[in-house]
Design a protein around this motif. Structure first.
Motif, PDB file in Angstrom:
ATOM      1  N   UNK A   1      10.750 -60.106  -0.829  1.00 35.57           N
ATOM      2  CA  UNK A   1      11.705 -60.483   0.220  1.00 35.57           C
ATOM      3  C   UNK A   1      12.435 -59.209   0.608  1.00 35.57           C
ATOM      4  N   UNK A   2      12.331 -58.822   1.860  1.00 32.18           N
ATOM      5  CA  UNK A   2      12.943 -57.576   2.334  1.00 32.18           C
ATOM      6  C   UNK A   2      14.369 -57.883   2.788  1.00 32.18           C
ATOM      7  N   UNK A   3      15.372 -57.268   2.175  1.00 28.20           N
ATOM      8  CA  UNK A   3      16.760 -57.592   2.524  1.00 28.20           C
ATOM      9  C   UNK A   3      17.211 -56.938   3.828  1.00 28.20           C
ATOM     10  N   UNK A   4      18.111 -57.603   4.508  1.00 27.47           N
ATOM     11  CA  UNK A   4      18.820 -57.001   5.635  1.00 27.47           C
ATOM     12  C   UNK A   4      19.882 -56.103   5.010  1.00 27.47           C
ATOM     13  N   UNK A   5      20.083 -54.931   5.562  1.00 24.04           N
ATOM     14  CA  UNK A   5      20.957 -53.956   4.922  1.00 24.04           C
ATOM     15  C   UNK A   5      22.323 -53.801   5.574  1.00 24.04           C
ATOM     16  N   UNK A   6      22.533 -54.376   6.743  1.00 28.18           N
ATOM     17  CA  UNK A   6      23.803 -54.234   7.434  1.00 28.18           C
ATOM     18  C   UNK A   6      24.979 -54.693   6.596  1.00 28.18           C
ATOM     19  N   UNK A   7      26.002 -53.844   6.504  1.00 25.92           N
ATOM     20  CA  UNK A   7      27.203 -54.167   5.754  1.00 25.92           C
ATOM     21  C   UNK A   7      27.129 -53.847   4.271  1.00 25.92           C
ATOM     22  N   UNK A   8      25.981 -53.382   3.811  1.00 27.67           N
ATOM     23  CA  UNK A   8      25.841 -53.034   2.391  1.00 27.67           C
ATOM     24  C   UNK A   8      26.662 -51.782   2.081  1.00 27.67           C
ATOM     25  N   UNK A   9      27.096 -51.645   0.859  1.00 24.21           N
ATOM     26  CA  UNK A   9      27.874 -50.502   0.404  1.00 24.21           C
ATOM     27  C   UNK A   9      27.041 -49.223   0.512  1.00 24.21           C
ATOM     28  N   UNK A  10      27.605 -48.185   1.106  1.00 22.05           N
ATOM     29  CA  UNK A  10      26.890 -46.922   1.338  1.00 22.05           C
ATOM     30  C   UNK A  10      26.421 -46.283   0.040  1.00 22.05           C
ATOM     31  N   UNK A  11      27.276 -46.266  -0.966  1.00 20.87           N
ATOM     32  CA  UNK A  11      26.909 -45.649  -2.246  1.00 20.87           C
ATOM     33  C   UNK A  11      25.775 -46.414  -2.915  1.00 20.87           C
ATOM     34  N   UNK A  12      25.778 -47.736  -2.768  1.00 21.37           N
ATOM     35  CA  UNK A  12      24.702 -48.547  -3.342  1.00 21.37           C
ATOM     36  C   UNK A  12      23.368 -48.204  -2.686  1.00 21.37           C
ATOM     37  N   UNK A  13      23.350 -48.102  -1.365  1.00 19.36           N
ATOM     38  CA  UNK A  13      22.105 -47.776  -0.671  1.00 19.36           C
ATOM     39  C   UNK A  13      21.601 -46.405  -1.091  1.00 19.36           C
ATOM     40  N   UNK A  14      22.501 -45.425  -1.135  1.00 19.49           N
ATOM     41  CA  UNK A  14      22.091 -44.075  -1.543  1.00 19.49           C
ATOM     42  C   UNK A  14      21.561 -44.067  -2.978  1.00 19.49           C
ATOM     43  N   UNK A  15      22.211 -44.799  -3.874  1.00 21.72           N
ATOM     44  CA  UNK A  15      21.749 -44.811  -5.265  1.00 21.72           C
ATOM     45  C   UNK A  15      20.435 -45.589  -5.405  1.00 21.72           C
ATOM     46  N   UNK A  16      20.243 -46.635  -4.609  1.00 20.16           N
ATOM     47  CA  UNK A  16      18.974 -47.370  -4.646  1.00 20.16           C
ATOM     48  C   UNK A  16      17.837 -46.481  -4.152  1.00 20.16           C
ATOM     49  N   UNK A  17      18.081 -45.746  -3.081  1.00 18.95           N
ATOM     50  CA  UNK A  17      17.062 -44.824  -2.575  1.00 18.95           C
ATOM     51  C   UNK A  17      16.735 -43.742  -3.604  1.00 18.95           C
TER      52      UNK A  17
END
Length: 121
Positions: A60-76
């Motif tokens: 399931x591919x999540x929508x990313x809008x509104x996600x925490x910036x640090x979380x996205x960077x750390x997930x990447x």
């Protein structure tokens, strides 16, 4: 005595090297505007509501809008290191710098959960 002095110097050098690496990683500040030019990699999957990718398993591919910036960077970063296993995300993350990851994080943090997640106008 000489061995102890060399050991102390070596320990100090290693400690300073790690401190410098840590300080460098913390200096990366993302920009939503810069992320706007990079988000094209993401929109093909992450802008489709209820999208499911089916290779190699069904995800399931999540929508990313509104996600925490640090979380996205750390997930990447975790995909880049191989700590997260999705093959497509690992391939994409492998091509990203720390700055790219921070910019993408800020871009998505500037969106809302109901945004179409298309590039900023």
């Amino acid at each position: 005595m000489k061995k102890i002095t060399i050991l102390i110097q070596l320990t100090l050098c290693v400690g300073l090297a790690f401190a410098g690496f840590s300080a460098q990683a913390e200096d990366v500040k993302g920009s939503a505007q810069a992320g706007n030019a990079k988000v094209w990699l993401c929109t093909g999957c992450h802008s489709i509501p209820d999208y499911r990718a089916d290779y190699p398993l069904v995800y399931r591919v999540p929508m990313l809008g509104g996600q925490n910036a640090a979380y996205i960077a750390s997930a990447l970063a975790a995909y880049k290191k191989g700590e997260r296993k999705h093959p497509t995300m690992r391939s994409i993350a492998a091509s990203l710098s720390d700055q790219d990851m921070a910019d993408l994080g800020e871009y998505y943090a500037a969106q809302t959960a109901s945004s179409p997640n298309n590039p900023l106008k």
